[in-house]
Design a protein around this motif. Structure first.
Motif, PDB file in Angstrom:
ATOM      1  N   THR A  29      -3.259  15.987   8.120  1.00 10.71           N
ATOM      2  CA  THR A  29      -3.203  15.924   6.665  1.00 10.71           C
ATOM      3  C   THR A  29      -3.845  14.642   6.173  1.00 10.71           C
ATOM      4  N   THR A  30      -3.934  14.505   4.869  1.00  6.83           N
ATOM      5  CA  THR A  30      -4.419  13.279   4.263  1.00  6.83           C
ATOM      6  C   THR A  30      -3.433  12.801   3.213  1.00  6.83           C
ATOM      7  N   VAL A  31      -3.513  11.516   2.952  1.00 10.06           N
ATOM      8  CA  VAL A  31      -2.746  10.901   1.877  1.00 10.06           C
ATOM      9  C   VAL A  31      -3.712  10.084   1.026  1.00 10.06           C
ATOM     10  N   SER A  32      -3.404   9.980  -0.239  1.00 11.21           N
ATOM     11  CA  SER A  32      -4.185   9.171  -1.163  1.00 11.21           C
ATOM     12  C   SER A  32      -3.462   7.842  -1.328  1.00 11.21           C
ATOM     13  N   CYS A  33      -4.127   6.744  -0.943  1.00 11.33           N
ATOM     14  CA  CYS A  33      -3.471   5.432  -0.893  1.00 11.33           C
ATOM     15  C   CYS A  33      -4.082   4.456  -1.891  1.00 11.33           C
ATOM     16  N   GLY A  74       4.089  -7.873 -14.398  1.00 17.59           N
ATOM     17  CA  GLY A  74       4.988  -7.767 -15.541  1.00 17.59           C
ATOM     18  C   GLY A  74       5.591  -6.380 -15.552  1.00 17.59           C
ATOM     19  N   GLU A  75       5.366  -5.639 -16.628  1.00 20.17           N
ATOM     20  CA  GLU A  75       5.873  -4.286 -16.723  1.00 20.17           C
ATOM     21  C   GLU A  75       4.807  -3.252 -16.371  1.00 20.17           C
ATOM     22  N   GLU A  76       3.621  -3.709 -16.010  1.00 17.76           N
ATOM     23  CA  GLU A  76       2.505  -2.824 -15.687  1.00 17.76           C
ATOM     24  C   GLU A  76       2.359  -2.676 -14.177  1.00 17.76           C
ATOM     25  N   THR A  77       2.081  -1.458 -13.727  1.00 19.82           N
ATOM     26  CA  THR A  77       1.808  -1.198 -12.315  1.00 19.82           C
ATOM     27  C   THR A  77       0.300  -1.144 -12.139  1.00 19.82           C
ATOM     28  N   MET A  78      -0.213  -1.989 -11.258  1.00 25.50           N
ATOM     29  CA  MET A  78      -1.659  -2.039 -11.008  1.00 25.50           C
ATOM     30  C   MET A  78      -1.958  -1.367  -9.674  1.00 25.50           C
ATOM     31  N   ARG A  79      -2.970  -0.466  -9.663  1.00 23.06           N
ATOM     32  CA  ARG A  79      -3.420   0.227  -8.449  1.00 23.06           C
ATOM     33  C   ARG A  79      -4.828  -0.252  -8.133  1.00 23.06           C
ATOM     34  N   MET A  80      -5.026  -0.734  -6.897  1.00 26.34           N
ATOM     35  CA  MET A  80      -6.343  -1.223  -6.498  1.00 26.34           C
ATOM     36  C   MET A  80      -6.699  -0.668  -5.122  1.00 26.34           C
ATOM     37  N   ASP A  81      -7.979  -0.710  -4.789  1.00 30.12           N
ATOM     38  CA  ASP A  81      -8.473  -0.317  -3.461  1.00 30.12           C
ATOM     39  C   ASP A  81      -8.027   1.091  -3.064  1.00 30.12           C
ATOM     40  N   GLU A  82      -8.228   2.055  -3.931  1.00 31.55           N
ATOM     41  CA  GLU A  82      -7.808   3.431  -3.629  1.00 31.55           C
ATOM     42  C   GLU A  82      -8.679   4.027  -2.525  1.00 31.55           C
ATOM     43  N   LYS A  83      -8.025   4.665  -1.545  1.00 32.50           N
ATOM     44  CA  LYS A  83      -8.714   5.272  -0.404  1.00 32.50           C
ATOM     45  C   LYS A  83      -7.966   6.517   0.044  1.00 32.50           C
ATOM     46  N   THR A  84      -8.683   7.383   0.760  1.00 31.75           N
ATOM     47  CA  THR A  84      -8.065   8.527   1.398  1.00 31.75           C
ATOM     48  C   THR A  84      -7.844   8.178   2.863  1.00 31.75           C
ATOM     49  N   VAL A  85      -6.652   8.487   3.360  1.00 28.90           N
ATOM     50  CA  VAL A  85      -6.285   8.173   4.742  1.00 28.90           C
ATOM     51  C   VAL A  85      -5.897   9.475   5.441  1.00 28.90           C
ATOM     52  N   GLY A  86      -6.470   9.715   6.610  1.00 23.37           N
ATOM     53  CA  GLY A  86      -6.131  10.893   7.398  1.00 23.37           C
ATOM     54  C   GLY A  86      -5.036  10.573   8.399  1.00 23.37           C
ATOM     55  N   THR A 125       0.846  -1.197   0.000  1.00 21.07           N
ATOM     56  CA  THR A 125       0.000   0.000   0.000  1.00 21.07           C
ATOM     57  C   THR A 125       0.878   1.243   0.000  1.00 21.07           C
ATOM     58  N   ILE A 126       0.756   2.015  -1.057  1.00 16.05           N
ATOM     59  CA  ILE A 126       1.576   3.201  -1.275  1.00 16.05           C
ATOM     60  C   ILE A 126       0.660   4.427  -1.250  1.00 16.05           C
ATOM     61  N   CYS A 127       1.110   5.482  -0.561  1.00 14.38           N
ATOM     62  CA  CYS A 127       0.289   6.687  -0.423  1.00 14.38           C
ATOM     63  C   CYS A 127       1.090   7.917  -0.834  1.00 14.38           C
ATOM     64  N   GLN A 128       0.400   8.871  -1.435  1.00 18.82           N
ATOM     65  CA  GLN A 128       1.007  10.140  -1.818  1.00 18.82           C
ATOM     66  C   GLN A 128       0.374  11.255  -0.998  1.00 18.82           C
ATOM     67  N   TRP A 129       1.197  12.222  -0.591  1.00 20.02           N
ATOM     68  CA  TRP A 129       0.681  13.378   0.138  1.00 20.02           C
ATOM     69  C   TRP A 129      -0.314  14.106  -0.751  1.00 20.02           C
ATOM     70  N   THR A 130      -1.471  14.495  -0.210  1.00 16.66           N
ATOM     71  CA  THR A 130      -2.463  15.212  -1.012  1.00 16.66           C
ATOM     72  C   THR A 130      -2.177  16.709  -1.059  1.00 16.66           C
ATOM     73  N   ALA A 131      -1.437  17.221  -0.074  1.00 17.97           N
ATOM     74  CA  ALA A 131      -1.137  18.658  -0.035  1.00 17.97           C
ATOM     75  C   ALA A 131       0.339  18.885   0.266  1.00 17.97           C
ATOM     76  N   GLY A 132       1.205  18.048  -0.265  1.00 16.05           N
ATOM     77  CA  GLY A 132       2.626  18.160   0.022  1.00 16.05           C
ATOM     78  C   GLY A 132       2.948  17.563   1.380  1.00 16.05           C
ATOM     79  N   SER A 133       4.197  17.202   1.588  1.00 17.95           N
ATOM     80  CA  SER A 133       4.568  16.592   2.870  1.00 17.95           C
ATOM     81  C   SER A 133       4.431  17.626   3.992  1.00 17.95           C
ATOM     82  N   PRO A 134       4.049  17.154   5.180  1.00 16.39           N
ATOM     83  CA  PRO A 134       3.814  18.084   6.285  1.00 16.39           C
ATOM     84  C   PRO A 134       5.105  18.660   6.849  1.00 16.39           C
ATOM     85  N   THR A 135       4.969  19.754   7.567  1.00 20.85           N
ATOM     86  CA  THR A 135       6.083  20.370   8.281  1.00 20.85           C
ATOM     87  C   THR A 135       5.560  20.803   9.644  1.00 20.85           C
ATOM     88  N   GLY A 136       6.440  21.151  10.548  1.00 24.49           N
ATOM     89  CA  GLY A 136       6.033  21.676  11.842  1.00 24.49           C
ATOM     90  C   GLY A 136       5.769  20.597  12.879  1.00 24.49           C
TER      91      GLY A 136
END
Length: 117
Positions: free
Chosen positions: A66-70, A77-89, A50-61
């Motif tokens: 914040t939230t991340v999109s996971c 093979g050579e294809e990257t498959m994304r499944m079960d996408e969710k927002t995580v707080g 499960t890989i997540c990306q910052w939705t508003a840039g990485s936090p500071t302070g």
């Protein structure tokens, strides 16, 4: 480990200006010891797939709300498959008491503590 997979999936996203030793960047474990979360400048990862990306840039302070999109990410093979996408707080306060509250949409919040090495 998780870092090469994060880099491969996130690709050419610009690295944030936050320092690599930012207090939040660490390995975190749920209280049951069943799940591990890795927080890095480039994103967040849970377990092995499960890989997540910052939705508003990485936090500071000292306060993080914040939230991340996971998604569960698998190489097919050579294809990257994304499944079960969710927002995580993510909510955390530095030193209070070194824990992160993680809320996956549709589920009750979970507390993660710094993993013991």
């Amino acid at each position: 480990m998780m870092a090469p997979l994060l880099a491969a999936v996130i690709g050419t996203a610009a690295m944030p200006a936050a320092s690599g030793d930012y207090w939040l960047y660490a390995q975190w474990c749920d209280q049951k010891g069943e799940e591990r979360m890795i927080v890095e400048a480039s994103g967040v990862g849970f377990s092995e797939h499960t890989i997540c990306q910052w939705t508003a840039g990485s936090p500071t302070g000292d306060l993080v709300q914040t939230t991340v999109s996971c998604a569960s990410v698998y190489l097919n093979g050579e294809e990257t498959m994304r499944m079960d996408e969710k927002t995580v707080g993510l909510e955390a306060r530095k030193g209070d008491p070194d824990q992160i509250t993680v809320t996956v949409e549709g589920e009750p919040p979970s507390v993660f503590l710094r993993c013991e090495e």
